[in-house]
Write a protein that holds these residues in place. Structure first.
Motif, PDB file in Angstrom:
ATOM      1  N   ALA A 102     -40.041 -32.902 -31.110  1.00 31.98           N
ATOM      2  CA  ALA A 102     -39.276 -32.675 -32.338  1.00 31.98           C
ATOM      3  C   ALA A 102     -38.271 -31.532 -32.175  1.00 31.98           C
ATOM      4  O   ALA A 102     -37.078 -31.673 -32.464  1.00 31.98           O
ATOM      5  N   ALA A 103     -38.740 -30.370 -31.706  1.00 30.29           N
ATOM      6  CA  ALA A 103     -37.845 -29.217 -31.562  1.00 30.29           C
ATOM      7  C   ALA A 103     -36.847 -29.427 -30.430  1.00 30.29           C
ATOM      8  O   ALA A 103     -35.640 -29.186 -30.600  1.00 30.29           O
ATOM      9  N   TYR A 104     -37.334 -29.891 -29.293  1.00 31.52           N
ATOM     10  CA  TYR A 104     -36.455 -30.072 -28.134  1.00 31.52           C
ATOM     11  C   TYR A 104     -35.419 -31.175 -28.374  1.00 31.52           C
ATOM     12  O   TYR A 104     -34.204 -30.926 -28.345  1.00 31.52           O
ATOM     13  N   LEU A 105     -35.895 -32.391 -28.636  1.00 27.71           N
ATOM     14  CA  LEU A 105     -34.952 -33.492 -28.823  1.00 27.71           C
ATOM     15  C   LEU A 105     -34.161 -33.349 -30.116  1.00 27.71           C
ATOM     16  O   LEU A 105     -32.987 -33.714 -30.168  1.00 27.71           O
ATOM     17  N   GLY A 106     -34.800 -32.801 -31.154  1.00 28.75           N
ATOM     18  CA  GLY A 106     -34.057 -32.559 -32.390  1.00 28.75           C
ATOM     19  C   GLY A 106     -32.898 -31.610 -32.158  1.00 28.75           C
ATOM     20  O   GLY A 106     -31.779 -31.838 -32.642  1.00 28.75           O
ATOM     21  N   GLY A 107     -33.140 -30.545 -31.397  1.00 25.78           N
ATOM     22  CA  GLY A 107     -32.072 -29.602 -31.084  1.00 25.78           C
ATOM     23  C   GLY A 107     -30.987 -30.218 -30.230  1.00 25.78           C
ATOM     24  O   GLY A 107     -29.788 -30.001 -30.470  1.00 25.78           O
TER      25      GLY A 107
ATOM     26  N   ALA B 261     -42.909 -35.155 -38.596  1.00 23.45           N
ATOM     27  CA  ALA B 261     -42.270 -33.854 -38.800  1.00 23.45           C
ATOM     28  C   ALA B 261     -40.783 -33.977 -39.112  1.00 23.45           C
ATOM     29  O   ALA B 261     -40.244 -33.213 -39.933  1.00 23.45           O
ATOM     30  N   LEU B 262     -40.099 -34.922 -38.473  1.00 23.85           N
ATOM     31  CA  LEU B 262     -38.652 -35.032 -38.653  1.00 23.85           C
ATOM     32  C   LEU B 262     -38.246 -35.923 -39.813  1.00 23.85           C
ATOM     33  O   LEU B 262     -37.102 -35.836 -40.294  1.00 23.85           O
ATOM     34  N   ALA B 263     -39.163 -36.774 -40.276  1.00 20.61           N
ATOM     35  CA  ALA B 263     -38.824 -37.689 -41.374  1.00 20.61           C
ATOM     36  C   ALA B 263     -38.314 -36.962 -42.622  1.00 20.61           C
ATOM     37  O   ALA B 263     -37.318 -37.403 -43.224  1.00 20.61           O
ATOM     38  N   PRO B 264     -38.917 -35.840 -43.065  1.00 24.68           N
ATOM     39  CA  PRO B 264     -38.387 -35.158 -44.248  1.00 24.68           C
ATOM     40  C   PRO B 264     -36.952 -34.664 -44.075  1.00 24.68           C
ATOM     41  O   PRO B 264     -36.170 -34.670 -45.037  1.00 24.68           O
ATOM     42  N   PHE B 265     -36.571 -34.252 -42.867  1.00 24.96           N
ATOM     43  CA  PHE B 265     -35.201 -33.797 -42.628  1.00 24.96           C
ATOM     44  C   PHE B 265     -34.212 -34.954 -42.790  1.00 24.96           C
ATOM     45  O   PHE B 265     -33.127 -34.788 -43.355  1.00 24.96           O
TER      46      PHE B 265
END
Length: 299
Positions: A87-92, A202-206
């Protein structure tokens, strides 16, 4: 006593090519993001990708009878490592490319992760960090600063975009240390399924709160999504699993420093992304720094 037959020449050649193929596939993750992001916002893209990969990996783990965590505490450690590593790595990474950072430069920034892991291994994991490794760390960081500085001078990308790449770098660095400390024997099949599932949630709300969630189902987007889900998430992981079983994991680790130049080369041919002379020098310095750290770690 049964003596196993030596591998045929074709098998030996295939095994020798696997580490390089793994690095090439890993490099294309940045290219897939660049190719798909014109048609969808980053968190929506990742939630869709993570959801598909979760289903595929869960099925793959079931078919291969992969072991699952023995208790909820272990599953929690794996999930938290996944939030950092996925989430943090690929999201960034996806958000930084969405904000104009070239794919090759994003790959370069997060590519110094082995340097930061080596630097943190002493205080966090109690491992010795040699003077040679510190020298490699300094050289690699100087190279990244030179590349980013040259791109900002040309007005390519935004400070927010580069900050998101740094966020991705911190995510994969902390995630690597956390996974090594709390779940070093994770099964790549079931463990990765848990990590992608946690990252989807984790990323769904964003995506729901901050994005339109609109997708333009173009041929390029479908290709990028399919490539990232099938070739990268399943193909690269399967290759890594085979390499570890065959005892070639150290070779894979030593080749990771080729990811940034490989990504930059593919991005040049696909998207016309170019590097100035100072940027090329900086990339070479970073690659050399990571190589020094990897070789010092194996010495």
């Amino acid at each position: 006593m049964t003596v196993s037959a030596p591998p045929r020449p074709s098998q030996a050649l295939a095994l020798a090519a696997m580490p390089g193929l793994f690095v090439l596939l890993w490099s294309t993750g940045f290219i897939g993001a660049k190719l798909g992001l014109p048609y969808v916002e980053p968190m929506t893209f990742l939630v869709l990708r993570f959801g598909i990969v979760t289903v595929l990996l869960t099925g793959f783990a079931a078919l291969t009878r992969a072991p699952w965590p023995r208790d909820l505490k272990q599953a929690g450690h794996i999930a938290l490592a996944g939030l950092l590593l996925q989430a943090a790595y690929l999201g960034g990474v996806f958000a930084s490319i969405f904000h104009g950072v070239p794919a090759g430069i994003s790959a370069l920034i997060v590519g110094i992760q082995p340097l930061l892991v080596a630097a943190a291994a002493g205080p966090v994991l109690g491992e010795r960090v040699s003077l040679r490794q510190w020298a490699g760390l300094a050289l690699g960081l100087a190279g990244v600063v030179a590349v980013v500085w040259s791109k900002l001078d040309l007005g390519i990308g935004t400070p927010l975009g580069y900050a998101l790449s740094v966020f991705a770098l911190l995510g994969i660095t902390i995630g690597t240390l956390y996974q090594k400390k709390f779940c070093p024997h994770i099964d790549l099949r079931s463990g990765t399924a848990i990590q992608f599932a946690a990252s989807t949630v984790a990323l769904a709300p964003f995506a729901l709160l901050f994005e339109s969630r609109q997708i333009i189902w173009s041929g390029e987007f479908i290709f990028a999504l399919g490539w990232l889900c099938i070739v990268l998430s399943l193909g690269a992981i399967s290759l890594l699993f085979i390499l570890i079983r065959r005892g070639a994991a150290a070779t894979v680790s030593s080749l990771f420093f080729l990811v940034p130049p490989c990504t930059a080369l593919v991005a040049y041919f696909l998207f016309g992304e170019t590097l100035s002379l100072p940027a090329l020098v900086g990339m070479a310095a970073t690659v050399a720094g990571v190589a020094i750290v990897n070789r010092a770690a194996k010495a």
